[in-house]
Each structure stands twice: as C-alpha cells, then as structure tokens.
Scaffold this motif. Structure first.
Motif, PDB file in Angstrom:
ATOM      1  N   TYR A   1      14.718   4.530 -34.133  1.00  0.00           N
ATOM      2  CA  TYR A   1      13.899   4.522 -35.345  1.00  0.00           C
ATOM      3  C   TYR A   1      13.584   3.108 -35.835  1.00  0.00           C
ATOM      4  O   TYR A   1      13.331   2.905 -37.016  1.00  0.00           O
ATOM      5  CB  TYR A   1      14.597   5.326 -36.446  1.00  0.00           C
ATOM      6  CG  TYR A   1      14.746   6.782 -36.070  1.00  0.00           C
ATOM      7  CD1 TYR A   1      13.649   7.623 -36.077  1.00  0.00           C
ATOM      8  CD2 TYR A   1      15.981   7.289 -35.689  1.00  0.00           C
ATOM      9  CE1 TYR A   1      13.767   8.950 -35.722  1.00  0.00           C
ATOM     10  CE2 TYR A   1      16.114   8.627 -35.317  1.00  0.00           C
ATOM     11  CZ  TYR A   1      15.002   9.449 -35.337  1.00  0.00           C
ATOM     12  OH  TYR A   1      15.121  10.758 -34.966  1.00  0.00           O
ATOM     13  N   SER A   2      13.588   2.145 -34.930  1.00  0.00           N
ATOM     14  CA  SER A   2      13.382   0.758 -35.334  1.00  0.00           C
ATOM     15  C   SER A   2      12.036   0.540 -36.025  1.00  0.00           C
ATOM     16  O   SER A   2      11.965  -0.184 -37.022  1.00  0.00           O
ATOM     17  CB  SER A   2      13.510  -0.183 -34.137  1.00  0.00           C
ATOM     18  OG  SER A   2      12.522   0.098 -33.168  1.00  0.00           O
ATOM     19  N   GLN A   3      10.983   1.183 -35.542  1.00  0.00           N
ATOM     20  CA  GLN A   3       9.673   0.986 -36.168  1.00  0.00           C
ATOM     21  C   GLN A   3       9.656   1.593 -37.566  1.00  0.00           C
ATOM     22  O   GLN A   3       9.146   0.986 -38.505  1.00  0.00           O
ATOM     23  CB  GLN A   3       8.571   1.604 -35.296  1.00  0.00           C
ATOM     24  CG  GLN A   3       7.194   1.078 -35.606  1.00  0.00           C
ATOM     25  CD  GLN A   3       7.042  -0.408 -35.273  1.00  0.00           C
ATOM     26  OE1 GLN A   3       7.620  -0.918 -34.331  1.00  0.00           O
ATOM     27  NE2 GLN A   3       6.249  -1.098 -36.067  1.00  0.00           N
ATOM     28  N   VAL A   4      10.229   2.771 -37.711  1.00  0.00           N
ATOM     29  CA  VAL A   4      10.308   3.414 -39.031  1.00  0.00           C
ATOM     30  C   VAL A   4      11.130   2.541 -39.975  1.00  0.00           C
ATOM     31  O   VAL A   4      10.752   2.338 -41.136  1.00  0.00           O
ATOM     32  CB  VAL A   4      10.921   4.829 -38.925  1.00  0.00           C
ATOM     33  CG1 VAL A   4      11.178   5.425 -40.299  1.00  0.00           C
ATOM     34  CG2 VAL A   4      10.034   5.741 -38.096  1.00  0.00           C
ATOM     35  N   LEU A   5      12.233   2.001 -39.487  1.00  0.00           N
ATOM     36  CA  LEU A   5      13.076   1.134 -40.314  1.00  0.00           C
ATOM     37  C   LEU A   5      12.340  -0.150 -40.710  1.00  0.00           C
ATOM     38  O   LEU A   5      12.518  -0.655 -41.817  1.00  0.00           O
ATOM     39  CB  LEU A   5      14.388   0.821 -39.594  1.00  0.00           C
ATOM     40  CG  LEU A   5      15.321   2.020 -39.417  1.00  0.00           C
ATOM     41  CD1 LEU A   5      16.459   1.670 -38.458  1.00  0.00           C
ATOM     42  CD2 LEU A   5      15.864   2.491 -40.747  1.00  0.00           C
ATOM     43  N   ALA A   6      11.495  -0.664 -39.816  1.00  0.00           N
ATOM     44  CA  ALA A   6      10.699  -1.849 -40.149  1.00  0.00           C
ATOM     45  C   ALA A   6       9.730  -1.519 -41.287  1.00  0.00           C
ATOM     46  O   ALA A   6       9.556  -2.317 -42.216  1.00  0.00           O
ATOM     47  CB  ALA A   6       9.933  -2.349 -38.926  1.00  0.00           C
ATOM     48  N   TYR A   7       9.128  -0.331 -41.241  1.00  0.00           N
ATOM     49  CA  TYR A   7       8.220   0.080 -42.323  1.00  0.00           C
ATOM     50  C   TYR A   7       8.972   0.308 -43.631  1.00  0.00           C
ATOM     51  O   TYR A   7       8.456  -0.011 -44.703  1.00  0.00           O
ATOM     52  CB  TYR A   7       7.433   1.328 -41.934  1.00  0.00           C
ATOM     53  CG  TYR A   7       6.423   1.087 -40.832  1.00  0.00           C
ATOM     54  CD1 TYR A   7       5.608  -0.042 -40.835  1.00  0.00           C
ATOM     55  CD2 TYR A   7       6.278   1.982 -39.790  1.00  0.00           C
ATOM     56  CE1 TYR A   7       4.689  -0.268 -39.823  1.00  0.00           C
ATOM     57  CE2 TYR A   7       5.350   1.768 -38.775  1.00  0.00           C
ATOM     58  CZ  TYR A   7       4.567   0.648 -38.798  1.00  0.00           C
ATOM     59  OH  TYR A   7       3.655   0.421 -37.805  1.00  0.00           O
ATOM     60  N   VAL A   8      10.175   0.837 -43.535  1.00  0.00           N
ATOM     61  CA  VAL A   8      11.004   1.008 -44.740  1.00  0.00           C
ATOM     62  C   VAL A   8      11.302  -0.360 -45.349  1.00  0.00           C
ATOM     63  O   VAL A   8      11.255  -0.535 -46.568  1.00  0.00           O
ATOM     64  CB  VAL A   8      12.303   1.789 -44.427  1.00  0.00           C
ATOM     65  CG1 VAL A   8      13.288   1.724 -45.582  1.00  0.00           C
ATOM     66  CG2 VAL A   8      11.984   3.234 -44.077  1.00  0.00           C
TER      67      VAL A   8
END
Length: 160
Positions: A127-134
């Motif tokens: 979920y690295s991309q989702v975490l970057a958006y968070v």
C-alpha cells in the motif's frame, strides 16, 4: 526580507528539487533524465503535491508573521509536515523500484522486515502508493489548519 509568496514558492520548488535529487542519487543504473522521467510518470501527483503543500505551509507561516499573528499551530504544523513529507517521500519511492529507479531503496526494503516485521513490511510495500497519498492529505491538512487559524486570528485582530 523575502515576501511570503516568494518564500513559499522557493521552499516548494526546493522540496521538488530535493525529491528529484534523491531519485537521481539513488538510481545509478539510469541516466538522471530517465530517472526523473520515471519518477514523474509514477509519482507526479506526490512530487508536485509535496512542493505545493510545503510551499503553502511556508507561505501561511510567513504571512502570519507579517500580520503579527501568533499561531500556536506553527511548530506542530512544521513538525507534522516534515514528518509527513518524509513518510510521503519514503512510500512514494517504493513504487519506483520496479522500474529500476531508486535502486538504493531495494536495499532499504530488504531491511524493512527485520525492523518492523514481515507482515507490516508487506502491508507497507503493498500500500505504499496509498500511504504516499495519505501523507499528502496530512500535509494539506496541516496547511488547511494553519489557514483556518490565520483567518481566525486576523478576524480577532480586526475586532480588537
């Protein structure tokens, strides 16, 4: 003294330059322009968003100084922004690894399970991309909070 808008733009641009410098420095297998191109293809929202978010926070902080406002949120916001900026950058680099970009991060990823455990590592990578958006949401959340406090403070000054 640098005007708030200029300082915000300078710091925002510096944020982007530093991010791209890390991409180039940690990607010896690709030419610098190819590494930067790969970074923009996958993470343009994160790259530009960090620059705008941090620049906006600096602008608001400088604007509050010129108006003589004392915002309690400034230190918390900068601490939160620097932490969320670091986390956003860290997670966004994970998505670049499959392209051959940021090869140094492969080494960091290989150490991750020994630091946080295999399960947590798998979730962080997946979920690295989702975490970057968070992380971007947090950056803009702090900027929004600072803008709200600044508006509230200026209204109080007008009343007094």
């Amino acid at each position: 003294m640098i005007k708030p808008i200029k300082k915000g733009i300078i710091v925002g641009a510096l944020t982007i330059v530093i991010y791209l410098s890390v991409v180039v420095a940690t990607t010896p297998a690709l030419e610098p322009l190819a590494a930067i191109s790969a970074a923009f293809q996958l993470n343009s929202i994160v790259i530009v968003g960090m620059g705008i978010g941090i620049g906006l926070q600096v602008f608001l902080s400088e604007k509050s100084k010129t108006l003589g406002c004392k915002l309690d949120v400034k230190k918390k916001a900068f601490g939160g922004n620097s932490g969320s900026t670091a986390a956003t950058s860290f997670f966004s680099f994970f998505s670049l690894v499959p392209l051959g970009c940021c090869g140094w991060w492969l080494y960091a990823l290989s150490l991750l399970p020994s630091v946080v455990g295999t399960g947590v590592s798998a979730v962080l990578i997946e979920y690295s991309q989702v975490l970057a958006y968070v992380g971007l949401l947090i950056i803009f959340g702090f900027a929004g909070l600072t803008a709200y406090k600044l508006k509230k403070e200026t209204k109080l000054q007008k009343i007094a």
